[in-house]
Design an enzyme around this catalytic site. Structure first.
Site, PDB file in Angstrom:
ATOM      1  N   ASN A 143       5.869   2.224  10.015  1.00  0.00           N
ATOM      2  CA  ASN A 143       6.267   3.079  11.136  1.00  0.00           C
ATOM      3  C   ASN A 143       6.746   4.434  10.639  1.00  0.00           C
ATOM      4  O   ASN A 143       7.410   4.521   9.603  1.00  0.00           O
ATOM      5  CB  ASN A 143       7.377   2.410  11.958  1.00  0.00           C
ATOM      6  CG  ASN A 143       6.942   1.061  12.498  1.00  0.00           C
ATOM      7  OD1 ASN A 143       5.748   0.788  12.615  1.00  0.00           O
ATOM      8  ND2 ASN A 143       7.901   0.202  12.798  1.00  0.00           N
ATOM      9  N   VAL A 144       6.381   5.464  11.376  1.00  0.00           N
ATOM     10  CA  VAL A 144       6.772   6.843  11.014  1.00  0.00           C
ATOM     11  C   VAL A 144       7.965   7.302  11.852  1.00  0.00           C
ATOM     12  O   VAL A 144       8.414   8.431  11.734  1.00  0.00           O
ATOM     13  CB  VAL A 144       5.588   7.815  11.223  1.00  0.00           C
ATOM     14  CG1 VAL A 144       4.399   7.416  10.367  1.00  0.00           C
ATOM     15  CG2 VAL A 144       5.175   7.894  12.699  1.00  0.00           C
ATOM     16  N   HIS A 179       3.535   4.854   5.551  1.00  0.00           N
ATOM     17  CA  HIS A 179       2.711   5.797   6.320  1.00  0.00           C
ATOM     18  C   HIS A 179       3.474   7.072   6.635  1.00  0.00           C
ATOM     19  O   HIS A 179       3.066   7.846   7.492  1.00  0.00           O
ATOM     20  CB  HIS A 179       2.199   5.142   7.615  1.00  0.00           C
ATOM     21  CG  HIS A 179       1.233   4.036   7.337  1.00  0.00           C
ATOM     22  ND1 HIS A 179       0.938   3.053   8.262  1.00  0.00           N
ATOM     23  CD2 HIS A 179       0.531   3.709   6.222  1.00  0.00           C
ATOM     24  CE1 HIS A 179       0.073   2.209   7.730  1.00  0.00           C
ATOM     25  NE2 HIS A 179      -0.183   2.575   6.497  1.00  0.00           N
ATOM     26  N   CYS A 181       2.054  19.494  -4.196  1.00  0.00           N
ATOM     27  CA  CYS A 181       3.062  18.930  -5.134  1.00  0.00           C
ATOM     28  C   CYS A 181       3.765  17.708  -4.564  1.00  0.00           C
ATOM     29  O   CYS A 181       4.597  17.108  -5.241  1.00  0.00           O
ATOM     30  CB  CYS A 181       4.087  20.020  -5.491  1.00  0.00           C
ATOM     31  SG  CYS A 181       5.184  20.468  -4.141  1.00  0.00           S
ATOM     32  N   THR A 190       3.582  -6.414  13.121  1.00  0.00           N
ATOM     33  CA  THR A 190       2.362  -5.764  12.652  1.00  0.00           C
ATOM     34  C   THR A 190       1.157  -6.659  12.903  1.00  0.00           C
ATOM     35  O   THR A 190       1.223  -7.873  12.792  1.00  0.00           O
ATOM     36  CB  THR A 190       2.448  -5.385  11.153  1.00  0.00           C
ATOM     37  OG1 THR A 190       1.244  -4.700  10.782  1.00  0.00           O
ATOM     38  CG2 THR A 190       2.639  -6.592  10.260  1.00  0.00           C
ATOM     39  N   ASN A 218       6.187 -12.166  15.601  1.00  0.00           N
ATOM     40  CA  ASN A 218       5.227 -11.464  16.440  1.00  0.00           C
ATOM     41  C   ASN A 218       5.002 -12.309  17.698  1.00  0.00           C
ATOM     42  O   ASN A 218       4.767 -13.512  17.569  1.00  0.00           O
ATOM     43  CB  ASN A 218       3.904 -11.307  15.671  1.00  0.00           C
ATOM     44  CG  ASN A 218       2.979 -10.293  16.300  1.00  0.00           C
ATOM     45  OD1 ASN A 218       2.852 -10.243  17.519  1.00  0.00           O
ATOM     46  ND2 ASN A 218       2.345  -9.463  15.475  1.00  0.00           N
ATOM     47  N   PRO A 219       5.074 -11.706  18.897  1.00  0.00           N
ATOM     48  CA  PRO A 219       4.849 -12.525  20.100  1.00  0.00           C
ATOM     49  C   PRO A 219       3.435 -13.110  20.151  1.00  0.00           C
ATOM     50  O   PRO A 219       3.173 -14.082  20.832  1.00  0.00           O
ATOM     51  CB  PRO A 219       5.044 -11.547  21.263  1.00  0.00           C
ATOM     52  CG  PRO A 219       5.703 -10.359  20.689  1.00  0.00           C
ATOM     53  CD  PRO A 219       5.344 -10.313  19.247  1.00  0.00           C
TER      54      PRO A 219
HETATM   55  N1  APR Z   1       8.068  -7.599  18.591  1.00  0.00           N
HETATM   56  C1  APR Z   1       7.290  -7.876  17.508  1.00  0.00           C
HETATM   57  N2  APR Z   1       5.966  -7.625  17.464  1.00  0.00           N
HETATM   58  C2  APR Z   1       5.415  -7.085  18.567  1.00  0.00           C
HETATM   59  C3  APR Z   1       6.142  -6.773  19.726  1.00  0.00           C
HETATM   60  C4  APR Z   1       7.531  -7.049  19.704  1.00  0.00           C
HETATM   61  N3  APR Z   1       8.309  -6.796  20.777  1.00  0.00           N
HETATM   62  N4  APR Z   1       5.292  -6.243  20.656  1.00  0.00           N
HETATM   63  C5  APR Z   1       4.067  -6.222  20.074  1.00  0.00           C
HETATM   64  N5  APR Z   1       4.144  -6.731  18.827  1.00  0.00           N
HETATM   65  C6  APR Z   1       3.069  -6.901  17.839  1.00  0.00           C
HETATM   66  C7  APR Z   1       1.667  -6.936  18.396  1.00  0.00           C
HETATM   67  O1  APR Z   1       1.314  -8.271  18.736  1.00  0.00           O
HETATM   68  C8  APR Z   1       0.845  -6.437  17.199  1.00  0.00           C
HETATM   69  O2  APR Z   1       0.436  -7.529  16.384  1.00  0.00           O
HETATM   70  O3  APR Z   1       3.115  -5.760  17.005  1.00  0.00           O
HETATM   71  C9  APR Z   1       1.828  -5.570  16.413  1.00  0.00           C
HETATM   72  C10 APR Z   1       1.506  -4.100  16.479  1.00  0.00           C
HETATM   73  O4  APR Z   1       0.263  -3.934  15.841  1.00  0.00           O
HETATM   74  P1  APR Z   1      -0.342  -2.467  15.715  1.00  0.00           P
HETATM   75  O5  APR Z   1      -0.222  -1.778  17.032  1.00  0.00           O
HETATM   76  O6  APR Z   1      -1.685  -2.605  15.081  1.00  0.00           O
HETATM   77  O7  APR Z   1       0.662  -1.712  14.741  1.00  0.00           O
HETATM   78  P2  APR Z   1       0.691  -1.776  13.161  1.00  0.00           P
HETATM   79  O8  APR Z   1       0.309  -3.137  12.665  1.00  0.00           O
HETATM   80  O9  APR Z   1       1.992  -1.233  12.737  1.00  0.00           O
HETATM   81  O10 APR Z   1      -0.476  -0.727  12.776  1.00  0.00           O
HETATM   82  C11 APR Z   1      -0.614  -0.379  11.408  1.00  0.00           C
HETATM   83  O11 APR Z   1      -2.193   1.342  12.063  1.00  0.00           O
HETATM   84  O12 APR Z   1      -2.698   2.979  13.615  1.00  0.00           O
HETATM   85  C12 APR Z   1      -2.214   2.753  12.333  1.00  0.00           C
HETATM   86  O13 APR Z   1      -0.784   4.124  11.070  1.00  0.00           O
HETATM   87  C13 APR Z   1      -0.809   3.268  12.185  1.00  0.00           C
HETATM   88  O14 APR Z   1       1.052   2.311  10.957  1.00  0.00           O
HETATM   89  C14 APR Z   1       0.025   2.027  11.903  1.00  0.00           C
HETATM   90  C15 APR Z   1      -1.003   1.071  11.326  1.00  0.00           C
END
Ligand code: APR
Length: 264
Positions: free
Chosen positions: A117-118, A134, A145, A204, A229-230
């Site tokens: 996360n940013v 990221h 640099c 994630t 993760n839900p």
């Molecule tokens: N608590 C926990 N997890 C959750 C919740 C919650 N309340 N709500 C949703 N999620 C889960 C979703 O089920 C999903 O699996 O969070 C995950 C989010 O996945 P992504 O949207 O793909 O995010 P992420 O995995 O961080 O993406 C990785 O992709 O777009 C690029 O650079 C961006 O850092 C990001 C990278």
């Protein structure tokens, strides 16, 4: 949450706490789902930005290099999904999940937090042993640099802004699609992942590399992976425990149990 689902989540938290409490080198890996309860939409899955607007172009970095001034103009007056993302980022505050991971670090239990996360929310919650793989949207970084500066310290009269140290072109520290991950932060991630014997993976989809590779590597070396993760993800089949609940609800309970089991 229905009674049986709540019971399953509590049982999952108990198993996850038992495993995490005996870890020698506990590491957390977080993604966009971590910040959903802070009002920031995820990218994929239900309510995701890419789900709503479609995947962004995969050549964001090449487009930046082709015309950095234009990229900065778009950054300073974003439209569509990027406008929605920047607006929610500025309004967001850490949620109980962020604070729970900061508590595990201050208790000396969590050794490193790798976040995709940013949004700066882990730092705002007090986490310090952190690797923002990221980048961080609050910072700008020199593409020559790699020095980083607070975004509000850099004058934006002339675009693209230049590095005060080497006059290289500055860009937002957030890693664009197609951009190599800065070697300093990537090194910290690999160091932590290689020492890790238990990884808590929260929020994630585990679909973007190299971050998604870390939990698979931990498992391959015989370590444990706790997924929060839900929804099910690519990680679920190999996780030691999958707790299907929101990070902002599960992590505070998990952190409290780990600290109790550690006798603190
Ligand atoms: N608590 C926990 N997890 C959750 C919740 C919650 N309340 N709500 C949703 N999620 C889960 C979703 O089920 C999903 O699996 O969070 C995950 C989010 O996945 P992504 O949207 O793909 O995010 P992420 O995995 O961080 O993406 C990785 O992709 O777009 C690029 O650079 C961006 O850092 C990001 C990278």
């Amino acid at each position: 949450m229905a009674e049986d689902a709540a019971t399953r989540v509590s049982a999952g938290i108990e198993r996850a706490a038992t495993i995490s409490a005996r870890a020698q080198y506990l590491v957390a890996l977080t993604g966009a789902g971590m910040s959903v309860e802070s009002g920031i939409p995820p990218f994929r899955g239900p309510g995701g930005l890419w789900t709503k607007y479609g995947e962004p172009p995969m050549n964001g970095y090449q487009r930046f290099l082709a015309d950095p001034a234009q990229a900065w103009r778009e950054r300073l007056s974003p439209q569509g999904p990027m406008r929605e993302l920047w607006e929610t980022l500025h309004a967001a505050q850490p949620n109980p999940g962020h604070h729970a991971l900061a508590r595990l670090e201050s208790a000396g239990i969590l050794r490193c937090l790798i976040t995709q996360n940013v949004d700066n929310l882990h730092r705002l919650a007090g986490s310090q042993a952190i690797a923002e793989i990221h980048g961080n949207y609050m910072l700008v970084r020199c593409i020559e640099c790699s020095r980083r500066f607070a975004g509000d310290e850099i004058p934006l009269e002339a675009l693209p802004p230049r590095c005060p140290h080497c006059q290289g072109i500055l860009k937002n520290d957030s890693v664009f699609f197609g951009e190599p991950i800065p070697t300093d932060v990537l090194g910290r991630c690999f160091d932590a992942a290689e020492q890790c014997d238990c990884m808590i993976v929260a929020g994630t989809s585990a679909t973007v590399y190299p971050a998604a590779q870390f939990p698979f590597d931990v498992r391959q070396r015989g370590g444990d992976v706790i997924e929060i993760n839900p929804y099910a993800t690519e990680l679920t089949p190999i996780a030691s425990v999958s707790v299907h609940g929101p990070a902002a609800v599960v992590l505070p309970e998990l952190a409290m149990r780990i600290i109790q089991l550690r006798g603190m």
